[in-house]
Design a protein around this motif. Structure first.
Motif, PDB file in Angstrom:
ATOM      1  N   GLU A  97      43.558  34.725 -92.084  1.00  0.00           N
ATOM      2  CA  GLU A  97      43.534  33.508 -92.900  1.00  0.00           C
ATOM      3  C   GLU A  97      43.882  32.284 -92.050  1.00  0.00           C
ATOM      4  O   GLU A  97      43.291  31.207 -92.217  1.00  0.00           O
ATOM      5  CB  GLU A  97      44.502  33.655 -94.073  1.00  0.00           C
ATOM      6  N   GLU A  98      44.825  32.448 -91.129  1.00  0.00           N
ATOM      7  CA  GLU A  98      45.180  31.349 -90.225  1.00  0.00           C
ATOM      8  C   GLU A  98      44.005  31.016 -89.307  1.00  0.00           C
ATOM      9  O   GLU A  98      43.741  29.846 -89.007  1.00  0.00           O
ATOM     10  CB  GLU A  98      46.408  31.723 -89.392  1.00  0.00           C
ATOM     11  N   HIS A  99      43.303  32.055 -88.874  1.00  0.00           N
ATOM     12  CA  HIS A  99      42.130  31.845 -88.017  1.00  0.00           C
ATOM     13  C   HIS A  99      41.061  31.046 -88.767  1.00  0.00           C
ATOM     14  O   HIS A  99      40.468  30.110 -88.211  1.00  0.00           O
ATOM     15  CB  HIS A  99      41.567  33.193 -87.575  1.00  0.00           C
ATOM     16  N   ILE A 100      40.824  31.398 -90.014  1.00  0.00           N
ATOM     17  CA  ILE A 100      39.825  30.688 -90.821  1.00  0.00           C
ATOM     18  C   ILE A 100      40.178  29.208 -90.930  1.00  0.00           C
ATOM     19  O   ILE A 100      39.314  28.335 -90.776  1.00  0.00           O
ATOM     20  CB  ILE A 100      39.711  31.315 -92.227  1.00  0.00           C
ATOM     21  N   GLU A 101      41.439  28.915 -91.190  1.00  0.00           N
ATOM     22  CA  GLU A 101      41.862  27.522 -91.322  1.00  0.00           C
ATOM     23  C   GLU A 101      41.671  26.761 -90.014  1.00  0.00           C
ATOM     24  O   GLU A 101      41.272  25.592 -90.009  1.00  0.00           O
ATOM     25  CB  GLU A 101      43.326  27.451 -91.771  1.00  0.00           C
ATOM     26  N   ALA A 102      41.945  27.427 -88.895  1.00  0.00           N
ATOM     27  CA  ALA A 102      41.770  26.783 -87.591  1.00  0.00           C
ATOM     28  C   ALA A 102      40.296  26.488 -87.328  1.00  0.00           C
ATOM     29  O   ALA A 102      39.941  25.418 -86.821  1.00  0.00           O
ATOM     30  CB  ALA A 102      42.339  27.672 -86.489  1.00  0.00           C
ATOM     31  N   LEU A 118      34.096  38.517 -91.117  1.00  0.00           N
ATOM     32  CA  LEU A 118      32.771  38.302 -90.546  1.00  0.00           C
ATOM     33  C   LEU A 118      32.309  36.890 -90.894  1.00  0.00           C
ATOM     34  O   LEU A 118      32.467  36.447 -92.031  1.00  0.00           O
ATOM     35  CB  LEU A 118      31.739  39.291 -91.107  1.00  0.00           C
ATOM     36  N   TYR A 119      31.748  36.208 -89.932  1.00  0.00           N
ATOM     37  CA  TYR A 119      31.095  34.932 -90.209  1.00  0.00           C
ATOM     38  C   TYR A 119      30.196  34.550 -89.042  1.00  0.00           C
ATOM     39  O   TYR A 119      30.339  35.056 -87.929  1.00  0.00           O
ATOM     40  CB  TYR A 119      32.114  33.816 -90.483  1.00  0.00           C
ATOM     41  N   TYR A 120      29.242  33.694 -89.336  1.00  0.00           N
ATOM     42  CA  TYR A 120      28.366  33.171 -88.293  1.00  0.00           C
ATOM     43  C   TYR A 120      28.006  31.740 -88.654  1.00  0.00           C
ATOM     44  O   TYR A 120      28.154  31.313 -89.804  1.00  0.00           O
ATOM     45  CB  TYR A 120      27.097  34.022 -88.156  1.00  0.00           C
ATOM     46  N   LYS A 121      27.545  31.015 -87.674  1.00  0.00           N
ATOM     47  CA  LYS A 121      27.131  29.640 -87.916  1.00  0.00           C
ATOM     48  C   LYS A 121      26.089  29.242 -86.887  1.00  0.00           C
ATOM     49  O   LYS A 121      26.318  29.353 -85.683  1.00  0.00           O
ATOM     50  CB  LYS A 121      28.336  28.697 -87.809  1.00  0.00           C
ATOM     51  N   LYS A 152      33.421  35.801 -94.658  1.00  0.00           N
ATOM     52  CA  LYS A 152      33.473  37.042 -95.437  1.00  0.00           C
ATOM     53  C   LYS A 152      34.712  37.826 -94.994  1.00  0.00           C
ATOM     54  O   LYS A 152      34.732  38.417 -93.918  1.00  0.00           O
ATOM     55  CB  LYS A 152      32.200  37.860 -95.219  1.00  0.00           C
ATOM     56  N   LEU A 153      35.731  37.821 -95.845  1.00  0.00           N
ATOM     57  CA  LEU A 153      37.011  38.449 -95.519  1.00  0.00           C
ATOM     58  C   LEU A 153      37.291  39.594 -96.480  1.00  0.00           C
ATOM     59  O   LEU A 153      37.315  39.409 -97.690  1.00  0.00           O
ATOM     60  CB  LEU A 153      38.134  37.410 -95.601  1.00  0.00           C
TER      61      LEU A 153
END
Length: 244
Positions: free
Chosen positions: A71-76, A22-25, A89-90
């Protein structure tokens, strides 16, 4: 031929590791279509399922899949300067969700949409949403915990003041039934709303319980507290001290 340096058991265990992200910006998005294309390409290639909402003022993402893919998605995502400072939030789990839970949580498909608002605080079309820049102050998990633990002590020290700590749950009925914070020395308010857009009316009807106090809010991913805390603070004097 198999690589002798790779432990088959470890590789198999990694493939079984799943997670939810989960994340938002909140940020001005200059090119929505380009961002839409990124999410479609990235999430599809990584076999991520869930919901992605994009608007001209930010993103709101809840996706699930293999832990390594998340994790790859987060890095991208981090490679895009727009997402600087984003709190990802993982949560991991060892087994995939069963079909019923997957359906309830929206992890049976990938839904990416461009919307007017990331979260709808008020369903009335003529009412303007509060300015997100006026949202309550962010606390870290450690700070949040410390505030709850020390609430009674702080109120004893300020016995001459009527200001108290109020814990406000911004989630809906379904979520609060799963669990909630239990703080013996803190007055906890559960609006018992069926949907998020019911929260402003509850705040309006219960404003005297909030006025003049320190308000500590929480929800699931954080984005609902952003808008709701801004709404409370927009009421002016007596509603300045809102934390999330």
């Amino acid at each position: 031929m198999a690589d002798p340096d790779i432990n088959p058991q470890m590789e198999n265990d990694e493939q079984k590791n799943y997670g939810v992200l989960l994340y938002y910006k909140y940020a001005a998005i200059p090119d929505l279509q380009s961002l839409f294309d990124f999410y479609h390409s990235n999430c599809t290639s990584l076999s991520l399922l869930g919901r992605v909402r994009l608007s001209s003022h930010g993103v709101n993402v809840t996706v699930g899949g293999r832990l390594r893919a998340l994790e790859e998605h987060i890095e991208a995502v981090k490679s895009n300067a727009l997402f600087e400072g984003t709190d990802f939030k993982l949560a991991s789990c060892l087994e995939p969700l069963d079909d019923q839970v997957a359906r309830e949580c929206g992890f049976t498909s990938l839904s990416i949409r461009i919307v007017k608002e990331l979260v709808t605080l008020n369903s009335h079309p003529l009412l303007k949403s509060p300015e997100i820049s006026d949202a309550g102050r962010h606390l870290s998990a450690a700070e949040f915990h410390s505030v709850l633990q020390n609430a009674g002590k702080c109120e004893e020290k300020s016995a001459g003041s009527d200001k108290k700590l109020i814990l406000l749950d911004a989630r809906n009925l379904y979520e609060t039934r799963i669990g909630k914070f239990d703080a013996p020395d803190v007055k906890t308010l559960d609006p018992e709303i069926r949907q998020y857009s019911d929260l402003p009316s509850w705040i309006d009807n219960n404003s005297e319980q909030l006025r003049g106090n320190n308000i500590l809010m929480y929800c699931t991913g954080g984005i609902r507290c952003e808008m709701a805390s801004a709404y409370i603070r927009s009421k002016g004097a007596g509603f300045e001290n809102v934390f999330q």
